[in-house]
Design a protein around this motif. Structure first.
Motif, short mmCIF file in Angstrom:
data_model
loop_
_atom_site.label_atom_id
_atom_site.label_comp_id
_atom_site.label_asym_id
_atom_site.label_seq_id
_atom_site.Cartn_x
_atom_site.Cartn_y
_atom_site.Cartn_z
N THR A 212 7.94 1.49 -46.20
CA THR A 212 8.16 1.07 -47.59
C THR A 212 7.17 -0.01 -48.02
O THR A 212 7.09 -0.32 -49.21
CB THR A 212 9.59 0.56 -47.78
OG1 THR A 212 9.83 -0.56 -46.91
CG2 THR A 212 10.60 1.66 -47.44
N GLN A 213 6.42 -0.59 -47.08
CA GLN A 213 5.39 -1.55 -47.45
C GLN A 213 4.15 -0.86 -47.99
O GLN A 213 3.30 -1.51 -48.61
CB GLN A 213 5.01 -2.40 -46.23
CG GLN A 213 6.16 -3.21 -45.64
CD GLN A 213 5.72 -4.05 -44.46
OE1 GLN A 213 4.69 -4.72 -44.52
NE2 GLN A 213 6.48 -4.02 -43.39
N LEU A 214 4.03 0.46 -47.77
CA LEU A 214 2.88 1.20 -48.28
C LEU A 214 3.06 1.49 -49.78
O LEU A 214 4.18 1.46 -50.29
CB LEU A 214 2.74 2.53 -47.53
CG LEU A 214 2.40 2.41 -46.04
CD1 LEU A 214 2.51 3.78 -45.38
CD2 LEU A 214 1.01 1.83 -45.84
N PRO A 215 1.96 1.75 -50.48
CA PRO A 215 2.09 2.10 -51.90
C PRO A 215 2.99 3.31 -52.09
O PRO A 215 3.00 4.24 -51.28
CB PRO A 215 0.65 2.41 -52.31
CG PRO A 215 -0.20 1.68 -51.32
CD PRO A 215 0.56 1.69 -50.04
N VAL B 121 6.97 9.12 -52.64
CA VAL B 121 6.02 9.28 -51.54
C VAL B 121 5.44 7.92 -51.19
O VAL B 121 4.92 7.21 -52.06
CB VAL B 121 4.89 10.25 -51.92
CG1 VAL B 121 3.93 10.44 -50.75
CG2 VAL B 121 5.45 11.59 -52.39
N HIS B 122 5.52 7.55 -49.92
CA HIS B 122 4.84 6.36 -49.42
C HIS B 122 3.67 6.82 -48.57
O HIS B 122 3.81 7.70 -47.71
CB HIS B 122 5.78 5.50 -48.57
CG HIS B 122 6.82 4.77 -49.37
ND1 HIS B 122 8.06 5.32 -49.64
CD2 HIS B 122 6.81 3.56 -49.97
CE1 HIS B 122 8.77 4.46 -50.35
NE2 HIS B 122 8.04 3.39 -50.57
N GLY B 123 2.50 6.25 -48.83
CA GLY B 123 1.31 6.65 -48.08
C GLY B 123 0.08 5.95 -48.56
O GLY B 123 0.14 4.91 -49.24
N LEU B 124 -1.06 6.54 -48.21
CA LEU B 124 -2.36 5.96 -48.56
C LEU B 124 -2.90 6.67 -49.79
O LEU B 124 -3.02 7.90 -49.81
CB LEU B 124 -3.32 6.12 -47.38
CG LEU B 124 -2.85 5.52 -46.04
CD1 LEU B 124 -3.86 5.81 -44.95
CD2 LEU B 124 -2.62 4.02 -46.19
N ARG B 125 -3.26 5.90 -50.81
CA ARG B 125 -3.78 6.44 -52.05
C ARG B 125 -5.29 6.39 -52.06
O ARG B 125 -5.90 5.40 -51.67
CB ARG B 125 -3.22 5.67 -53.24
CG ARG B 125 -1.70 5.67 -53.32
CD ARG B 125 -1.20 4.89 -54.51
NE ARG B 125 -1.60 5.49 -55.78
CZ ARG B 125 -1.18 5.06 -56.98
NH1 ARG B 125 -0.36 4.02 -57.05
NH2 ARG B 125 -1.58 5.65 -58.07
N ALA B 126 -5.90 7.51 -52.49
CA ALA B 126 -7.36 7.55 -52.60
C ALA B 126 -7.80 6.65 -53.75
O ALA B 126 -7.09 6.51 -54.76
CB ALA B 126 -7.84 8.98 -52.81
N ALA B 127 -8.99 6.08 -53.61
CA ALA B 127 -9.47 5.14 -54.62
C ALA B 127 -9.93 5.85 -55.89
O ALA B 127 -9.70 5.35 -57.00
CB ALA B 127 -10.61 4.29 -54.06
N ALA B 128 -10.58 7.02 -55.76
CA ALA B 128 -11.19 7.67 -56.92
C ALA B 128 -10.62 9.05 -57.22
O ALA B 128 -11.14 9.75 -58.07
CB ALA B 128 -12.70 7.78 -56.70
N ALA C 151 0.41 11.36 -47.41
CA ALA C 151 1.80 10.93 -47.27
C ALA C 151 2.11 10.51 -45.84
O ALA C 151 1.72 11.17 -44.88
CB ALA C 151 2.74 12.05 -47.69
N ILE C 152 2.86 9.42 -45.72
CA ILE C 152 3.44 8.99 -44.45
C ILE C 152 4.94 9.29 -44.45
O ILE C 152 5.51 9.62 -43.42
CB ILE C 152 3.19 7.50 -44.20
CG1 ILE C 152 1.69 7.19 -44.27
CG2 ILE C 152 3.74 7.08 -42.85
CD1 ILE C 152 0.86 7.96 -43.27
N SER C 153 5.57 9.17 -45.62
CA SER C 153 6.98 9.56 -45.75
C SER C 153 7.22 10.08 -47.15
O SER C 153 6.55 9.66 -48.11
CB SER C 153 7.92 8.39 -45.44
OG SER C 153 7.94 7.47 -46.52
N ILE C 154 8.18 11.00 -47.26
CA ILE C 154 8.57 11.58 -48.56
C ILE C 154 10.09 11.59 -48.62
O ILE C 154 10.75 12.06 -47.69
CB ILE C 154 8.04 13.00 -48.74
CG1 ILE C 154 6.52 13.04 -48.57
CG2 ILE C 154 8.43 13.56 -50.10
CD1 ILE C 154 5.94 14.45 -48.66
N THR C 155 10.62 11.11 -49.74
CA THR C 155 12.06 11.14 -49.97
C THR C 155 12.35 11.97 -51.20
O THR C 155 11.79 11.72 -52.27
CB THR C 155 12.63 9.72 -50.17
OG1 THR C 155 12.37 8.93 -49.00
CG2 THR C 155 14.13 9.77 -50.42
#
Length: 237
Positions: free
Chosen positions: A48-51, A101-108, A114-118
């Motif tokens: 949950t600390q991820l975007p 969705v918590h995960g890493l977002r692309a910059a452009a 996704a690391i987790s999906i609820t």
């Protein structure tokens, strides 16, 4: 002296006793209830600390063999998921539902790894714990056919590389992993013709592209990436 009738009654009684004893011997004991399971251990890291990205699921994307490898949200955001979570995603997430969705977002790019999906409707959370042993991602196979349509959006791999396209009718085009293609053919609104095996599942239609073009009579094979140049020799002392 016993009569024939009495002998028959005694024999019948003995037979009933033998049958009852036999059934008592083969009857299986009652199955004990399953042991109570302990609490599920918490994950090591707090995802949950991820975007977080919240949106409505428009459809799934698939690999050429039919494994779910991502979601397309209603706003056009592409959510990448590993194929080894395909069964869990199919069970827990429904098109039309809202997900977080918590995960890493692309910059452009509108791309999330996704690391987790609820799923807010099913209340189920899926987290990526790594692939299981022996997992194979084989191609679907089948006779090549030509598919066509207008590009709704290009699709990307986990590192942001273009690896296919989503057509306006929901068909997913997948390029080979070691291939390159002019991105101009995969711009939104561009009509493309793609040749390759087609797989249709409950989640949609996917084409494993081997040749592509802007007209059906001018299909060009998908060329592999050129080999990397050899490393220069170390300088002499």
């Amino acid at each position: 002296m016993p009569t024939l009738r009495n002998v028959g009654l005694l024999a019948g009684t003995a037979l009933l006793v033998i049958q009852a004893t036999s059934h008592a011997q083969v009857a299986s004991p009652p199955v004990p209830p399953p042991p109570a399971q302990g609490p599920v251990p918490a994950p090591l890291y707090d995802v949950t600390q991820l975007p977080a990205v919240r949106g409505v699921v428009r459809q799934f994307t698939q690999t050429p063999r039919g494994d779910i490898d991502g979601l397309i949200l209603a706003d056009g955001t592409e959510v990448k998921t590993p194929p080894h979570l395909s069964s869990e995603i199919a069970y827990a997430i429904r098109p039309g539902n809202t997900v977080v969705v918590h995960g890493l977002r692309a910059a452009a790019l509108p791309l999330v790894r996704a690391i987790s999906i609820t799923d807010e409707a099913t209340k189920i959370t899926i987290s990526d714990g790594g692939p299981g042993p022996g997992r194979r991602l084989d191609a679907a196979g089948g006779a090549p056919t030509v598919s066509s349509g207008r590009v709704r959006m290009p699709l990307h791999g986990p590192e942001g590389q273009v690896d296919g396209a989503l057509l306006e009718d929901g068909t997913v085009l997948r390029l080979p992993p070691d291939a390159y293609r002019a991105v101009t053919e995969l711009k939104p609104g561009q009509t493309v013709f793609a040749e390759g095996p087609v797989l249709t599942t409950a989640f949609g239609r996917v084409v494993e592209v081997s040749a592509m073009g802007t007209t059906p009579d001018r299909l060009e094979p998908i060329a592999p990436l050129p080999p990397a140049p050899p490393a220069p020799p170390p300088p002499r002392p």
